[in-house]
Write a protein that holds these residues in place. Structure first.
Motif, PDB file in Angstrom:
ATOM      1  N   HIS A 184       0.828  -1.201   0.000  1.00 37.52           N
ATOM      2  CA  HIS A 184       0.000   0.000   0.000  1.00 37.52           C
ATOM      3  C   HIS A 184       0.864   1.252   0.000  1.00 37.52           C
ATOM      4  N   ALA A 185       0.291   2.330  -0.483  1.00 36.48           N
ATOM      5  CA  ALA A 185       0.974   3.631  -0.493  1.00 36.48           C
ATOM      6  C   ALA A 185       0.004   4.687  -0.986  1.00 36.48           C
ATOM      7  N   TRP A 186       0.325   5.939  -0.694  1.00 35.53           N
ATOM      8  CA  TRP A 186      -0.395   7.096  -1.247  1.00 35.53           C
ATOM      9  C   TRP A 186       0.611   7.922  -2.038  1.00 35.53           C
ATOM     10  N   MET A 187       0.203   8.378  -3.223  1.00 35.18           N
ATOM     11  CA  MET A 187       1.096   9.114  -4.115  1.00 35.18           C
ATOM     12  C   MET A 187       0.482  10.467  -4.488  1.00 35.18           C
ATOM     13  N   ASN A 188       1.322  11.417  -4.895  1.00 30.91           N
ATOM     14  CA  ASN A 188       0.853  12.772  -5.219  1.00 30.91           C
ATOM     15  C   ASN A 188      -0.166  12.785  -6.334  1.00 30.91           C
ATOM     16  N   HIS A 189       0.136  12.108  -7.435  1.00 31.62           N
ATOM     17  CA  HIS A 189      -0.763  12.051  -8.589  1.00 31.62           C
ATOM     18  C   HIS A 189      -1.186  13.463  -8.989  1.00 31.62           C
ATOM     19  N   GLN A 190      -2.472  13.820  -8.785  1.00 27.85           N
ATOM     20  CA  GLN A 190      -2.949  15.147  -9.164  1.00 27.85           C
ATOM     21  C   GLN A 190      -3.213  16.051  -7.955  1.00 27.85           C
ATOM     22  N   CYS A 191      -2.687  15.669  -6.800  1.00 26.46           N
ATOM     23  CA  CYS A 191      -2.873  16.488  -5.593  1.00 26.46           C
ATOM     24  C   CYS A 191      -1.987  17.731  -5.668  1.00 26.46           C
ATOM     25  N   ARG A 192      -2.586  18.898  -5.457  1.00 24.79           N
ATOM     26  CA  ARG A 192      -1.841  20.164  -5.504  1.00 24.79           C
ATOM     27  C   ARG A 192      -1.790  20.851  -4.138  1.00 24.79           C
ATOM     28  N   SER A 193      -2.352  20.212  -3.136  1.00 30.34           N
ATOM     29  CA  SER A 193      -2.410  20.813  -1.809  1.00 30.34           C
ATOM     30  C   SER A 193      -1.025  20.937  -1.184  1.00 30.34           C
ATOM     31  N   GLN A 194      -0.803  22.027  -0.474  1.00 30.05           N
ATOM     32  CA  GLN A 194       0.416  22.235   0.288  1.00 30.05           C
ATOM     33  C   GLN A 194       0.151  22.083   1.791  1.00 30.05           C
ATOM     34  N   ASN A 195      -1.066  21.621   2.118  1.00 29.82           N
ATOM     35  CA  ASN A 195      -1.470  21.558   3.525  1.00 29.82           C
ATOM     36  C   ASN A 195      -2.151  20.217   3.813  1.00 29.82           C
ATOM     37  N   ILE A 196      -1.449  19.136   3.517  1.00 29.62           N
ATOM     38  CA  ILE A 196      -1.980  17.794   3.732  1.00 29.62           C
ATOM     39  C   ILE A 196      -1.846  17.428   5.214  1.00 29.62           C
ATOM     40  N   HIS A 197      -2.942  16.942   5.782  1.00 27.79           N
ATOM     41  CA  HIS A 197      -2.939  16.520   7.182  1.00 27.79           C
ATOM     42  C   HIS A 197      -3.128  15.011   7.214  1.00 27.79           C
ATOM     43  N   GLU A 198      -2.212  14.309   7.865  1.00 27.86           N
ATOM     44  CA  GLU A 198      -2.260  12.851   7.914  1.00 27.86           C
ATOM     45  C   GLU A 198      -2.106  12.378   9.350  1.00 27.86           C
ATOM     46  N   VAL A 199      -2.989  11.469   9.751  1.00 28.02           N
ATOM     47  CA  VAL A 199      -2.897  10.823  11.066  1.00 28.02           C
ATOM     48  C   VAL A 199      -2.836   9.323  10.832  1.00 28.02           C
ATOM     49  N   THR A 200      -1.749   8.696  11.265  1.00 29.60           N
ATOM     50  CA  THR A 200      -1.561   7.253  11.090  1.00 29.60           C
ATOM     51  C   THR A 200      -1.492   6.584  12.451  1.00 29.60           C
ATOM     52  N   ILE A 201      -2.320   5.572  12.632  1.00 27.75           N
ATOM     53  CA  ILE A 201      -2.291   4.771  13.857  1.00 27.75           C
ATOM     54  C   ILE A 201      -1.872   3.363  13.475  1.00 27.75           C
ATOM     55  N   GLN A 202      -0.800   2.874  14.072  1.00 22.02           N
ATOM     56  CA  GLN A 202      -0.355   1.501  13.861  1.00 22.02           C
ATOM     57  C   GLN A 202      -0.478   0.739  15.171  1.00 22.02           C
ATOM     58  N   PHE A 203      -1.005  -0.486  15.093  1.00 25.46           N
ATOM     59  CA  PHE A 203      -1.129  -1.303  16.296  1.00 25.46           C
ATOM     60  C   PHE A 203      -0.852  -2.766  15.963  1.00 25.46           C
ATOM     61  N   HIS A 204      -0.475  -3.517  16.983  1.00 21.56           N
ATOM     62  CA  HIS A 204      -0.114  -4.916  16.800  1.00 21.56           C
ATOM     63  C   HIS A 204      -1.346  -5.743  16.418  1.00 21.56           C
ATOM     64  N   PRO A 205      -1.184  -6.735  15.532  1.00 24.02           N
ATOM     65  CA  PRO A 205      -2.314  -7.605  15.174  1.00 24.02           C
ATOM     66  C   PRO A 205      -2.921  -8.322  16.373  1.00 24.02           C
ATOM     67  N   ASP A 206      -2.109  -8.573  17.414  1.00 23.21           N
ATOM     68  CA  ASP A 206      -2.626  -9.281  18.588  1.00 23.21           C
ATOM     69  C   ASP A 206      -3.073  -8.336  19.696  1.00 23.21           C
ATOM     70  N   LEU A 207      -3.266  -7.050  19.348  1.00 21.63           N
ATOM     71  CA  LEU A 207      -3.759  -6.105  20.355  1.00 21.63           C
ATOM     72  C   LEU A 207      -5.070  -6.602  20.958  1.00 21.63           C
ATOM     73  N   LEU A 208      -5.942  -7.110  20.103  1.00 23.98           N
ATOM     74  CA  LEU A 208      -7.178  -7.748  20.550  1.00 23.98           C
ATOM     75  C   LEU A 208      -7.047  -9.233  20.229  1.00 23.98           C
ATOM     76  N   SER A 209      -6.909 -10.062  21.236  1.00 22.90           N
ATOM     77  CA  SER A 209      -6.672 -11.489  21.028  1.00 22.90           C
ATOM     78  C   SER A 209      -7.894 -12.149  20.386  1.00 22.90           C
ATOM     79  N   GLU A 210      -7.663 -13.298  19.761  1.00 20.28           N
ATOM     80  CA  GLU A 210      -8.750 -14.018  19.098  1.00 20.28           C
ATOM     81  C   GLU A 210      -9.845 -14.411  20.080  1.00 20.28           C
ATOM     82  N   SER A 211      -9.460 -14.853  21.267  1.00 16.48           N
ATOM     83  CA  SER A 211     -10.458 -15.254  22.268  1.00 16.48           C
ATOM     84  C   SER A 211     -11.280 -14.055  22.726  1.00 16.48           C
ATOM     85  N   PHE A 212     -10.647 -12.885  22.799  1.00 14.64           N
ATOM     86  CA  PHE A 212     -11.361 -11.658  23.187  1.00 14.64           C
ATOM     87  C   PHE A 212     -12.328 -11.243  22.080  1.00 14.64           C
TER      88      PHE A 212
END
Length: 296
Positions: free
Chosen positions: A76-104
């Motif tokens: 996955h990725a995001w690319m400029n393409h036709q974006c002309r904005s100079q004020n891009i706001h990005e919030v990325t949250i990364q978490f472990h796959p086992d944050l919520l266990s299968e039994s939970f």
């Protein structure tokens, strides 16, 4: 086989933390197509015209974007393409796959989250209504001083997104699916998918597949439409296109060889159908994809 040339992101997420939040104000997208084991929720605003790559899905995004990736092998990725904005706001949250266990996750109150994690193996893009609902929480979670409450807020976000009936799976099953991954919980659908995955390169006849699940042609067509929202022809074509894109990414074969090996009877037909589905020709897709990843 996973392509060895893909950029493998090393997340700053610690094994002792539940998740990590990265907030950025920027004027350009410059991170290559990549993979990582962590689940990732990515919110972007003020970037209309940028291009999102998730597996074999390539789309131009709107002024607000929220996507969940829950697959360590999904490019996955995001690319400029036709974006002309100079004020891009990005919030990325990364978490472990086992944050919520299968039994939970098997608890009744969390079934919706369990199911939407499964869908997010293909990448999930959320509706504007869902984005509007979680955006205030996303923006406050970045400045939450109590780490416990930040975890609770993440769980609230995941719950709200899990009930978004308009969320869209991005990458195709044939691009992301492994041999033991099922398309749905319906045994007949999985029997059809298994058959098509084994015979997509051949001439596939509707009557043969219908008889495989003991249905008449007409009943089978209605059955496929009901469970996939697609005609049988479109469903088979999607599988072939997904297999072709996987080959375009990973294989050194020529465009013609890939087309024939994925069940298209001639190069012209392959080019026409591919461009209709993806907006670019197979050659353009391969060239664009190779430009946007880094060899390591």
């Amino acid at each position: 086989m996973l392509n060895a040339e893909l950029f493998k992101e090393v997340s700053p997420l610690s094994s002792k933390d539940c998740f990590i939040i990265m907030e950025r104000l920027k004027s350009t997208f410059n991170f290559p197509i990549h993979i990582h084991p962590e689940y990732e929720l990515n919110y972007i605003e003020n970037a209309q015209g940028a291009q999102r790559f998730v597996g074999d899905s390539v789309e131009e995004i709107d002024e607000q974007e929220l996507v969940l990736i829950a697959n360590s092998r999904l490019e996955h990725a995001w690319m400029n393409h036709q974006c002309r904005s100079q004020n891009i706001h990005e919030v990325t949250i990364q978490f472990h796959p086992d944050l919520l266990s299968e039994s939970f996750l098997n608890k009744n109150q969390l079934i919706s989250i369990q199911e939407f994690f499964k869908s997010a193996r293909k990448g999930l893009a959320f509706s504007r209504q869902a984005i509007d609902k979680v955006r205030p929480i996303l923006k406050t979670i970045t400045c939450e001083t109590d780490s416990f409450y930040s975890v609770i807020k993440l769980f609230i976000i995941l719950h709200e997104l899990s009930v978004d009936s308009e969320a869209r799976e991005l990458s195709s099953h044939s691009f992301t699916g492994s041999g033991d991954e099922k398309y749905s919980n319906h045994p007949r659908i999985n029997k059809v998918v298994d058959y098509l995955n084994a015979h997509y390169a051949e001439s596939v006849h509707l009557s043969d597949v219908a008889s495989l699940v003991n249905m008449s042609d007409a009943s089978f067509c209605r059955f496929i439409k009901q469970h996939t929202s697609k005609s049988f022809v479109d469903f088979l074509t999607d599988i072939r296109i997904g297999k072709a894109i996987r080959a375009l990414v990973d294989s050194p074969e020529t465009i013609a060889e890939i087309g024939y090996s994925c069940g298209f009877n001639n190069l012209s037909n392959f080019n026409r159908i591919f461009k209709k589905r993806k907006g670019v020709t197979p050659t353009e897709f391969r060239e664009n994809y190779r430009k946007k990843r880094t060899i390591i």
